[in-house]
Enzyme design. Structure first.
Site: not given
Ligand code: 3HC
Length: 679
Positions: A62, A101, A104, A124
Site C-alpha cells: 500500500a 498489499g 495481497e 506490515e
Molecule cells: N509506500 C510509499 N512509499 C514507499 C513505499 C510504500 N509502500 N515503499 C517504499 N517507498 C518509498 C520510500 O520511502 C523511498 O522514497 P524516497 O526515495 O523518497 O526516500 C522509495 O520508495 C524507495 O524506497 P527504499 O529506499 O526503501 O528502496 P529500496 O530499494 O531499498 O527498498 C523496498 C525497496 C524493499 C520495497 C522497501 O522500500 C520497502 O520495504 N518498502 C515498504 C514495503 C511495505 O512495508 N509494504 C507494506 C505496506 S503496508 C500495506 O501494504 C497495508 C496493506 O496490507 C493494506
C-alpha cells in the site's frame, strides 16, 4: 495519466503498473486495477489476465504516504476482491518484491508466477500493522499456517524458490517474465472453477483441532515480540483464518487492522520507516555529487572493532587490507574473524563457501605502507588523540590522492585528527557500533572541512554493507554517546540517593529498552574509560573497577553473575554504594519510577534538543534513527524525540524543571509554541 495500462497479447490482457519507485498501491493504481479487471470481464476476446509491474518491482505494498489521510475508494480490500472475482483467470507475474498489499493482490489472483530473485512478504508488522486486504486470511490458506505466522508476525519476506516449494508461487520463471506469464495464462485459461485462495480449506483445516502451532509460536517469540502490539494482532488474525469462514475472518482482520492503525505504535513505526530513509539524505550536498571509488578498504587495528568493521566489507564482497603492529595481534584478530565466519556457517546463516570467499578477500599485513592502494582507510585503534594524530600524519604520506581517511573514534574531535593531515577534506568519522559486524548503525561524522563527495561515498558504502547511516557533527560523543552521558550521570546519582541498579534497569526494560544502564555497563565493561588507578576512587564506578568488578567479563560488575551469566543483585555493590552515600553525605530516600524516567530519559531528550540546536544532527528523526539502531530504543516508541512529542514537550519541560535541570533553549521554545520535534 493512469499508472495502469493494458494491452493484449493474443487473448491475454496484460495489465502493467508503472508507479515508480516501488509501484505502491496508491489511489490511482487501485482505480486502474479495478478498471482493468472490468475491461477483462467485459471483453469476450480476453480469456485471461496477467498483472505485472514495470521498473524495479511488482507492487511493494500500500502507499504508506496515504496512511493517516482520508483514503479514497476503491480501497485495497475491495480491489483484491474484484480481482479474485474476475471471471477470467488472473495471473500475478512477480519480480522484485511483492510486499504487503502487493502480495495481497497476488494472493487474490488465481495464479502466481515469479522470477527466482523475487521476494514475497507481508512486512506490515514492521509498520505496526497487519495485512489489511485479506492477507491474514488468504496467506495461511495458500502458504500454510506455520509459514503465514512466521511471515506475518516477523514481517520477513521469503524468496521465490521457497514460495514455490510451499505452493505460494505456482511456477518459477526463467527468462522474460511477461512472455512466460502470458504463456502460463494461456495454459490455464480454460480451467474452471477458478482457484480462489479465499475458498481453500485444506491448509487451515488441520489446525481447527490442534492449536499447538499458535501456542508454540507465541512462546518461541516471546522475547522478540516483547512490548509490540502488532505481532500478536497478526497471530490473532491468522487464528481467525483457521477458526472462521473467510467472510467472517476478514471482518476480524479489519477490526484488528483499524485498532492498530489508530494506535500510537503504528504511528511511531510508520514515522520511523520514513525517518530511516530520510537519514540517508545529506544536507548541503551540491546536486549531482558523485561518490568516489570504494573498491578496496584498509582497516588499521585488528582488535574487536577493526575485525568487526572489516567483516562488513568482506561480507559485501569488498577486499580489505588489515594492518596490525605485531604478528601475534594480527593472527589473533584474523583468527577471531575466521571463527566468526565459521560459526555463522555452522548455524547455516551463510554457506561454508561464502565464509571462505569472505576470508579470501582479506589481506593481513604489518606494514602501513600496504594501504597505499586503498580507496578508504578506517583507523580503529584505541581512543587516544596523540596516537590517532600520529597515524593520520603517516597515512597522509602513504594514502593515494583522493583516498578517504576515516577514524572510528567514538568521542574524539575529527577536525583535530584531520588537522594532522594535509588533506582535511578527505577526512571523516565513521563511528561503528559494537559488535561492528552486527549492529546496523553507522554515525558518519562530518568534519568542518569534509568534502561533499566524501560524505556521499560514506553513505553509499554504508548502504552496500547494509548499515543505516546517520550524519553527525563534531561534538563529544556525536549523537548517540553524547545523549548517553546525561543518562549515565543521572543513573549513577540515583544510586546514591537510594535507587538500586535493579530498579533503574527495570524501569528501562519496562520502557522497552533491551537492557538498562547498569546491565549495559556490565556488558560493555565497567572499566571503559577508567583511569586504571585502583587507589584513586572518586565514584561508584571507580570503586567497582578497583574491586575487580569490571562487568560480565569478570563475573561481577553492578551485578553478580553465575557461570551462565545470569545476573543477581550484589550485596557487595550495595555496600560500596552505601559507603559512598555516607562519604558524600547523601541521604537515602525512596525513589519513584517516575523520577527515574524524568532524570534518565527526559534528560536524554534535553540533550537531543541541544544536539539539534547546535546543528550536530540534521533533523530530529536522525536522532531517533541513532537510538533505535544503535541502542535498541523500542521502535514502537519511535525514538527519543518522537517519544518526547507523544509525551508532550510541555510535560518534558515541567519534569526537567521539577528535577532542577537547565532546559535546552530549543526544547523550551518548541514547548511554548506548542510545536513538536518531529512531524
Ligand atoms: N509506500 C510509499 N512509499 C514507499 C513505499 C510504500 N509502500 N515503499 C517504499 N517507498 C518509498 C520510500 O520511502 C523511498 O522514497 P524516497 O526515495 O523518497 O526516500 C522509495 O520508495 C524507495 O524506497 P527504499 O529506499 O526503501 O528502496 P529500496 O530499494 O531499498 O527498498 C523496498 C525497496 C524493499 C520495497 C522497501 O522500500 C520497502 O520495504 N518498502 C515498504 C514495503 C511495505 O512495508 N509494504 C507494506 C505496506 S503496508 C500495506 O501494504 C497495508 C496493506 O496490507 C493494506
Amino acid at each position: 495519466m493512469s499508472p495502469i495500462s493494458t494491452k493484449k497479447h493474443g487473448d491475454v490482457l496484460v495489465v502493467t503498473s508503472n508507479n515508480p519507485p516501488v509501484n505502491a498501491l496508491g489511489h490511482a493504481v487501485r482505480e486502474g486495477l479495478v478498471a482493468a479487471i472490468e475491461e477483462a470481464d467485459g471483453d469476450d476476446e480476453v480469456k485471461a489476465v496477467v498483472i505485472i509491474g514495470e521498473g524495479q518491482t511488482f507492487f511493494a505494498g500500500a502507499d504508506i504516504t496515504e496512511f493517516g489521510r482520508a483514503m479514497q475508494n476503491p480501497m485495497l480490500p475491495q480491489v483484491v476482491d474484484i480481482i479474485e472475482n474476475c471471471t477470467k483467470p488472473v495471473v500475478s507475474a512477480i519480480h522484485g518484491t511483492a510486499l504487503g498489499g502487493g502480495l495481497e493482490v497476488a494472493l487474490a489472483s488465481h495464479y502466481r508466477v515469479a522470477v527466482a530473485s523475487a521476494k514475497l512478504g507481508v512486512p506490515e508488522v514492521k509498520l505496526g500493522l497487519l495485512p489489511g486486504a485479506g492477507g491474514t486470511q488468504r496467506l495461511p490458506r495458500v502458504a500454510g499456517v506455520q509459514k503465514a505466522l512466521e511471515m506475518a508476525a516477523t514481517g520477513n519476506p521469503i524468496g521465490a524458490k521457497e514460495a514455490y516449494e510451499i505452493g505460494l508461487v505456482d511456477r518459477l520463471i526463467e527468462g522474460d517474465l511477461e512472455q512466460h506469464a502470458v504463456a502460463f495464462a494461456e495454459e490455464v485459461r480454460e480451467i474452471r472453477p477458478l482457484p480462489k485462495s479465499s475458498e481453500r480449506q485444506d491448509k487451515v483445516e488441520p489446525y481447527r483441532t490442534d492449536r499447538s502451532v499458535f501456542t508454540d509460536f507465541r512462546k518461541a517469540n516471546e522475547r522478540k515480540f516483547r512490548g509490540f502490539e502488532a505481532p500478536y494482532a497478526n497471530i490473532q488474525a491468522i487464528e481467525a483464518a483457521v477458526d472462521k469462514p473467510y467472510a467472517e475472518g476478514v471482518l476480524t482482520e479489519r477490526q484488528l487492522f483499524l485498532q492498530l492503525m489508530t494506535g500510537t505504535q503504528a504511528r511511531a513505526q510508520q514515522y520511523f520507516f520514513f525517518a530511516e530513509r530520510r537519514a540517508a539524505k545529506i544536507d548541503g550536498i551540491p546536486e549531482g555529487t558523485q561518490p568516489r571509488m570504494g573498491k578496496r578498504i584498509g582497516v588499521i587495528g585488528a582488535g574487536t572493532m577493526g575485525g568487526g568493521i572489516s567483516m562488513n566489507f568482506l561480507s559485501a564482497g569488498i577486499p580489505v587490507t588489515i594492518v596490525e603492529m605485531a604478528q601475534d595481534a594480527l593472527d589473533r584478530g584474523t583468527g577471531v574473524m575466521r571463527g566468526n565466519y565459521e560459526a555463522s556457517a555452522a548455524k547455516g546463516r551463510i554457506s561454508p563457501g561464502q565464509a571462505q570467499a569472505a576470508m579470501g578477500l582479506l589481506t593481513p599485513t604489518l606494514k602501513l605502507d600496504d594501504l597505499a592502494d586503498c580507496d578508504l582507510i578506517i583507523e580503529a585503534v584505541f581512543e587516544n588523540m596523540d596516537v590517532k594524530k600520529d597515524i593520520f600524519a603517516k597515512l597522509d604520506k602513504i594514502a593515494k590522492p583522493g583516498a578517504i581517511l576515516a577514524s572510528n573514534t567514538s568521542y574524539l574531535n575529527i577536525d583535530e585528527i584531520a588537522a594532522a593531515t594535509s588533506r582535511p577534506e578527505d577526512v571523516v568519522g565513521l563511528h561503528f557500533f559494537s559488535p561492528a559486524n552486527v549492529m546496523k548503525l553507522l554515525e558518519i561524522v562530518r568534519g568542518a572541512k569534509t568534502a561533499p563527495d566524501v560524505l556521499v561515498t560514506a553513505m553509499a558504502l554504508a548502504k552496500r554493507i547494509r548499515k543505516v547511516a546517520v550524519v553527525a557533527g563534531v561534538c563529544h560523543g556525536f549523537i548517540g554517546n553524547r545523549m548517553l552521558m546525561p543518562r549515565q550521570v543521572e543513573a549513577t546519582k540515583l544510586l546514591l540517593e537510594g535507587a538500586t541498579p535493579e530498579q533503574i534497569d527495570r524501569v528501562h526494560v519496562g520502557f522497552g529498552m533491551p537492557m538498562g544502564p547498569f546491565q549495559m555497563a556490565d556488558l560493555a565493561g565497567v572499566d571503559i574509560g577508567w583511569h586504571r588507578d585502583p587507589s584513586r576512587i572518586e565514584n561508584v564506578r571507580d570503586a567497582l573497577c578497583a574491586a575487580d568488578r569490571w562487568g560480565q567479563k569478570k563475573g561481577a560488575g553492578f551485578y553478580d553473575y553465575d557461570e551462565r551469566r545470569n545476573p543477581t543483585p550484589s550485596p557487595v555493590v550495595e555496600k560500596i554504594i552505601e559507603e559512598f552515600r555516607v562519604k558524600e553525605g547523601v541521604e537515602k530516600r525512596e525513589i519513584g519510577n517516575d523520577e527515574i524516567v524524568e532524570r534518565t530519559l527526559y534528560t536524554m531528550v534535553n540533550e537531543g534538543a541541544r544536539i539539534l540546536e547546535e546543528g550536530m544532527a540534521q533533523r530530529a528523526s536522525d536522532i531517533d534513527v541513532v537510538w533505535v539502531y544503535g541502542y535498541g530504543w523500542p521502535v514502537y516508541r519511535g525514538g527519543p524525540m518522537f517519544w518526547a512529542d507523544t509525551e508532550g514537550l510541555d510535560k518534558i519541560v515541567a519534569g526537567l524543571e521539577r528535577r532542577g535541570f537547565e532546559v535546552a533553549k530549543l526544547l523550551r521554545e518548541k514547548a511554548e509554541a506548542g510545536e513538536k520535534f518531529t512531524r
